[in-house]
Each structure stands twice: as structure tokens, then as C-alpha cells.
Scaffold this motif. Structure first.
Motif: not given
Length: 209
Positions: A88-105, A153-157
Motif C-alpha cells: 500500500v503506497v501513498q504519493r507524497v511530495p519529494a520534500s517529504d523524502i527521507a533516507i531509509g524510506d522505501v519509495v516507488t519512482v 512511499t510504501v506504508l506497509f506490504s
């Protein structure tokens, strides 16, 4: 000689002398028992209702909170997210990205990629970020960085259900599910109407079978 009936004599009559109206007996026995097939049909209807509610909730979340599902066909994020998982993923702005996040590009003319962020740098504009990523199962980072203004960003799987969801897109599977749902609905509701009519007829006929 018969005694004349007066208003006083009627008032003095005890209410207990009036015979109560006959109450039709409620049928019991086999008619009150539920057939195992009926229990199965009801259970399937409840499952279908729950599935429908889940679909409605997902549609609402997709439009209001930009929450969607993605499927993992490879094991590049194992063991955190093994192949065959649904995230389950949620679209977020790039400014919210942090090191360690699992994200889909999302990539032009290519499939999206989902890995863990290893670095974040400012982009050419305030909305842009330049990120590097690496799969948990990979020894090296992805070959080039990604310039993004938003990511998912991945919320959970949930492991192991990607095959089931993908199979539901098959036309034969969809046809079989539609046929099964129609059968269950007819099975569940048609006999109830017949029983209600029989009970109504018995009530009109004075309870005779």
C-alpha cells in the motif's frame, strides 16, 4: 323468560369472561431450521459484501489521499518485501523524502521501481529532489540517481497475495466470479421469497399445512 340485557349488566360483566382471540401458532420444526446450503450462501454473501466495501474504500482513498496498491514481481526488496507481495503506497511530495524510506519512482517508458532511499540532495527547483536508491537484496545502489518531484512511499506490504490479485484480472477468472456471484445471489434470495409466500398463505388459511 329470558332476562333483558341492560347497559348496567354489560358493565358489570368481568373482563375475564371475554374469550381471548385465537393466536395462530408459529410453525416450528423443519421450517424453522436453516439448511446448510443456506448458511454457506449467507457466508458467501457476507464475503462478497466485505469485498465490495474494501473496493469502495480503496477507490475513495485513491482519489482523496492518493493511496494505491503496487505488486512486487521480483525479490530486490527481500526480505523486507519478498516477491509476490502487495504494498500500500501513498504519493507524497519529494520534500517529504527521507533516507531509509522505501519509495516507488515512476520512470518514463519503463516500469516503476521500488527501492530504499540511500541519499537525498536538492534539485534544480524547490520542489525537486535528487535521490539514490538500493534494493535491500542488492549489494550496490541503482546505477543512476533519480530526479523527482513526488514519489509513492510504501506504508506497509502484505506478502503472497500479488498472484491472487493479478489472477483476478484474467477475463476467464472475472467471468467465473461473476457467474458464481449471480448464482449465490439467486440461491440466497429466491427461496426466501417462496417461503414467505407459503407462510403468508398458511396464515390466511388459518394455519393449515
Amino acid at each position: 323468560m329470558a332476562t333483558p340485557v341492560t347497559r348496567r349488566s354489560l358493565r358489570e360483566q368481568s373482563p375475564s369472561s371475554v374469550a381471548p382471540a385465537a393466536v395462530p401458532a408459529v410453525p416450528t420444526g423443519a421450517a424453522g431450521r436453516r439448511h446448510p446450503g443456506r448458511l454457506i450462501a449467507d457466508a458467501l454473501l457476507w464475503l462478497a459484501a466485505v469485498g465490495g466495501v474494501i473496493c469502495i474504500v480503496l477507490v475513495v482513498l485513491a482519489f482523496t489521499a492518493q493511496i494505491t496498491l503496487i505488486m512486487f514481481r521480483t525479490g530486490s526488496m527481500s526480505p523486507t518485501i519478498p516477491a509476490g507481495s502487495v504494498a500500500v503506497v501513498q504519493r507524497v511530495p519529494a520534500s517529504d523524502i527521507a533516507i531509509g524510506d522505501v519509495v516507488t519512482v515512476d520512470r518514463a517508458d519503463e516500469l516503476p521501481i521500488t527501492h530504499r532511499v540511500t541519499s537525498v540532495e536538492p534539485g534544480a527547483t524547490a520542489d525537486e529532489r535528487i535521490i539514490t536508491m538500493r534494493g535491500d537484496a542488492n549489494a550496490q545502489e541503482d546505477p543512476f540517481p533519480y530526479t523527482v518531484t513526488s514519489v509513492r512511499t510504501v506504508l506497509f506490504s502484505i506478502p503472497g497475495i500479488a498472484t491472487v490479485i493479478a489472477g483476478m484480472g484474467n477475463p476467464y477468472v472475472l467471468g467465473a466470479l461473476t457467474l458464481a456471484a449471480t448464482t449465490v445471489v439467486v440461491w440466497a434470495f429466491w427461496p426466501r421469497a417462496e417461503r414467505a409466500e407459503r407462510a403468508e398463505r398458511r396464515g390466511r388459511d388459518g394455519g393449515s399445512p
